[in-house]
Design a protein around this motif. Structure first.
Motif, PDB file in Angstrom:
ATOM      1  N   LYS A  77       0.960  -1.293  -0.027  1.00  0.00           N
ATOM      2  CA  LYS A  77      -0.104  -0.134   0.305  1.00  0.00           C
ATOM      3  C   LYS A  77       0.674   1.093   0.101  1.00  0.00           C
ATOM      4  O   LYS A  77       0.277   2.239  -0.285  1.00  0.00           O
ATOM      5  CB  LYS A  77      -1.059  -0.523   1.162  1.00  0.00           C
ATOM      6  CG  LYS A  77      -2.148  -1.261   1.064  1.00  0.00           C
ATOM      7  CD  LYS A  77      -2.793  -1.394   2.775  1.00  0.00           C
ATOM      8  CE  LYS A  77      -3.814  -2.096   2.572  1.00  0.00           C
ATOM      9  NZ  LYS A  77      -4.749  -2.052   4.193  1.00  0.00           N
ATOM     10  N   ALA A 136       2.849   4.208  -1.996  1.00  0.00           N
ATOM     11  CA  ALA A 136       3.137   4.286  -2.624  1.00  0.00           C
ATOM     12  C   ALA A 136       4.115   4.454  -3.639  1.00  0.00           C
ATOM     13  O   ALA A 136       5.176   4.412  -2.690  1.00  0.00           O
ATOM     14  CB  ALA A 136       2.576   6.003  -2.363  1.00  0.00           C
ATOM     15  N   THR A 196       1.901   1.154  -9.514  1.00  0.00           N
ATOM     16  CA  THR A 196       1.609   2.624  -9.156  1.00  0.00           C
ATOM     17  C   THR A 196       0.282   3.474  -9.561  1.00  0.00           C
ATOM     18  O   THR A 196      -0.841   2.417  -8.786  1.00  0.00           O
ATOM     19  CB  THR A 196       1.617   2.985 -11.348  1.00  0.00           C
ATOM     20  OG1 THR A 196       0.738   2.629 -11.555  1.00  0.00           O
ATOM     21  CG2 THR A 196       3.174   2.719 -11.231  1.00  0.00           C
ATOM     22  N   ASP A 197      -0.787   4.300  -9.359  1.00  0.00           N
ATOM     23  CA  ASP A 197      -1.311   4.824  -8.730  1.00  0.00           C
ATOM     24  C   ASP A 197      -2.695   4.393  -9.477  1.00  0.00           C
ATOM     25  O   ASP A 197      -3.379   4.083 -10.310  1.00  0.00           O
ATOM     26  CB  ASP A 197      -1.957   6.095  -9.061  1.00  0.00           C
ATOM     27  CG  ASP A 197      -1.199   6.994  -7.624  1.00  0.00           C
ATOM     28  OD1 ASP A 197      -0.974   5.877  -6.732  1.00  0.00           O
ATOM     29  OD2 ASP A 197      -0.731   8.153  -7.818  1.00  0.00           O
ATOM     30  N   ASP A 198      -2.087   4.235 -11.301  1.00  0.00           N
ATOM     31  CA  ASP A 198      -3.048   3.657 -12.462  1.00  0.00           C
ATOM     32  C   ASP A 198      -2.624   1.956 -12.157  1.00  0.00           C
ATOM     33  O   ASP A 198      -2.765   1.099 -13.402  1.00  0.00           O
ATOM     34  CB  ASP A 198      -1.999   4.171 -13.666  1.00  0.00           C
ATOM     35  CG  ASP A 198      -1.355   4.241 -14.166  1.00  0.00           C
ATOM     36  OD1 ASP A 198      -0.652   3.242 -13.536  1.00  0.00           O
ATOM     37  OD2 ASP A 198      -0.534   4.619 -14.794  1.00  0.00           O
ATOM     38  N   ASN A 215       5.102  -2.667  -4.287  1.00  0.00           N
ATOM     39  CA  ASN A 215       4.330  -2.786  -4.621  1.00  0.00           C
ATOM     40  C   ASN A 215       3.888  -1.494  -6.322  1.00  0.00           C
ATOM     41  O   ASN A 215       3.932  -1.862  -7.329  1.00  0.00           O
ATOM     42  CB  ASN A 215       5.310  -0.301  -4.295  1.00  0.00           C
ATOM     43  CG  ASN A 215       6.268  -0.674  -4.980  1.00  0.00           C
ATOM     44  OD1 ASN A 215       6.641  -0.674  -6.642  1.00  0.00           O
ATOM     45  ND2 ASN A 215       6.945   0.274  -4.954  1.00  0.00           N
ATOM     46  N   SER A 268       7.974   8.665  -7.263  1.00  0.00           N
ATOM     47  CA  SER A 268       7.275  10.241  -7.465  1.00  0.00           C
ATOM     48  C   SER A 268       8.281  10.579  -8.739  1.00  0.00           C
ATOM     49  O   SER A 268       9.540  10.205  -7.932  1.00  0.00           O
ATOM     50  CB  SER A 268       6.331  10.712  -7.011  1.00  0.00           C
ATOM     51  OG  SER A 268       7.044  11.887  -5.896  1.00  0.00           O
TER      52      SER A 268
END
Length: 320
Positions: A163, A165, A201-203, A199, A168
């Motif tokens: 969870k 992130a 990615t957001d997408d 991990n 970036s």
């Protein structure tokens, strides 16, 4: 409680407790005193070094097996790229670093070891201003080499999804000393009963482990690793890609390539493994509670490990 006040280094060393991990610390080079110490109690970094209070530095870890440092040039090339990315001047050239490593080994006599190299902005002030520093520094520590227990290669490891992130921007591609998210991932894995977490990615695209890359074999026999757009360029991973023609010749894979893949592709994989400097190729037997393939180490993972082990034996930079 009245605390003692120390004004002499010898008195501090007498009062300073040793701890078990230090038994494996064999030698350290520090540019602060431009020399080598074999006393673990003296393996220190100034508290006002920007590496300490800001994580402002870059690092590499590379292993020596039977006197040979595997992928030495690749690690040092990545060190230079990382330093350039954060506009950090390295104090030493690659040839100078190799010479320091040689002297470190000469002073501790190991044949198998792990080198940890830290390049920092240097000490001076406690602000985030990089120009407060007196100048860049370098620290190199030689410790005992600890590899995963052989039983893990025989049964495979359990992996979950993180969870935490994905880093970036450029930070995902630079091996900086700011590793708080990596620490969080390792804690997350332990707290949830996994050996590793990966991990996302957001997408929804697959990333990497806390300090490891991950590859998997598709139903079409393509060996896939995550995009370097959001993962670190692993030196061991890239070396395996260079050697992957042998896996093709053995009929085990069609090709090995970088690709953006989502979790569903990993869950449908025929086999998978973690890959890194100290891991080599470590089979994954289970992802998020679901067996990978038949739940046992696969032929590709075993062959990949053997390829890398052989490469370590015959290649690399010899120090002994």
């Amino acid at each position: 409680m009245k605390l003692p006040v120390f004004k002499c280094l010898d008195d501090i060393l007498k009062a300073m407790p040793a701890y078990n991990a230090q038994d494996g610390y064999h030698a350290m080079y520090s540019s602060i005193f431009s020399g080598i110490t074999t006393n673990p109690q003296l393996m220190m970094i100034p508290v006002d070094d920007h590496l300490v209070h800001r994580g402002d530095g870059v690092f590499e870890a590379f292993q020596m097996l039977d006197g040979r440092v595997h992928l030495f040039d690749a690690h040092l090339n990545r060190l230079e790229r990382s330093a350039k990315a954060i506009e950090l001047d390295l104090r030493h050239s690659q040839d100078e670093i190799k010479d320091i490593c040689q002297q470190l080994i000469d002073n501790c006599g190991l044949r198998n070891a792990l080198f940890r190299l830290y390049a920092s902005r240097g000490p001076g002030g406690f602000t985030p201003n990089p120009y407060d520093s007196i100048g860049p520094q370098m620290y190199i520590v030689v410790s005992s080499l600890h590899q995963p227990n052989e039983s893990l290669y025989e049964r495979g490891v359990k992996v979950g999804f993180s969870k935490v992130a994905v880093k970036s921007g450029g930070l995902a591609k630079v091996k900086t000393c700011n590793y708080i998210s990596n620490v969080q991932m390792t804690k997350e894995a332990i707290d949830n009963g996994y050996d590793f977490v990966i991990n996302i990615t957001d997408d929804g695209y697959l990333g990497e482990g806390a300090t490891e890359n991950m590859v998997f074999l598709t139903q079409e026999n393509d060996l896939i690793f995550s995009s370097f757009d959001h993962t670190l360029r692993g030196t061991t991973l890239l070396r395996l890609q260079e050697l992957s023609g042998e896996l093709v010749n053995l009929g085990l894979i069609r090709e090995m390539k970088e690709s953006k893949q989502k979790t569903a592709q990993l869950m449908d994989a025929k086999e998978a493994f973690m890959i890194g400097t100290s891991l080599n190729a470590l089979p994954i037997s289970e992802v998020a509670g679901k067996p990978v393939g038949d739940g046992k180490p696969g032929k590709v993972a075993i062959a990949a490990r053997n390829l890398l082990l052989q490469d370590q034996k015959v290649g690399g930079h010899r120090l002994i």
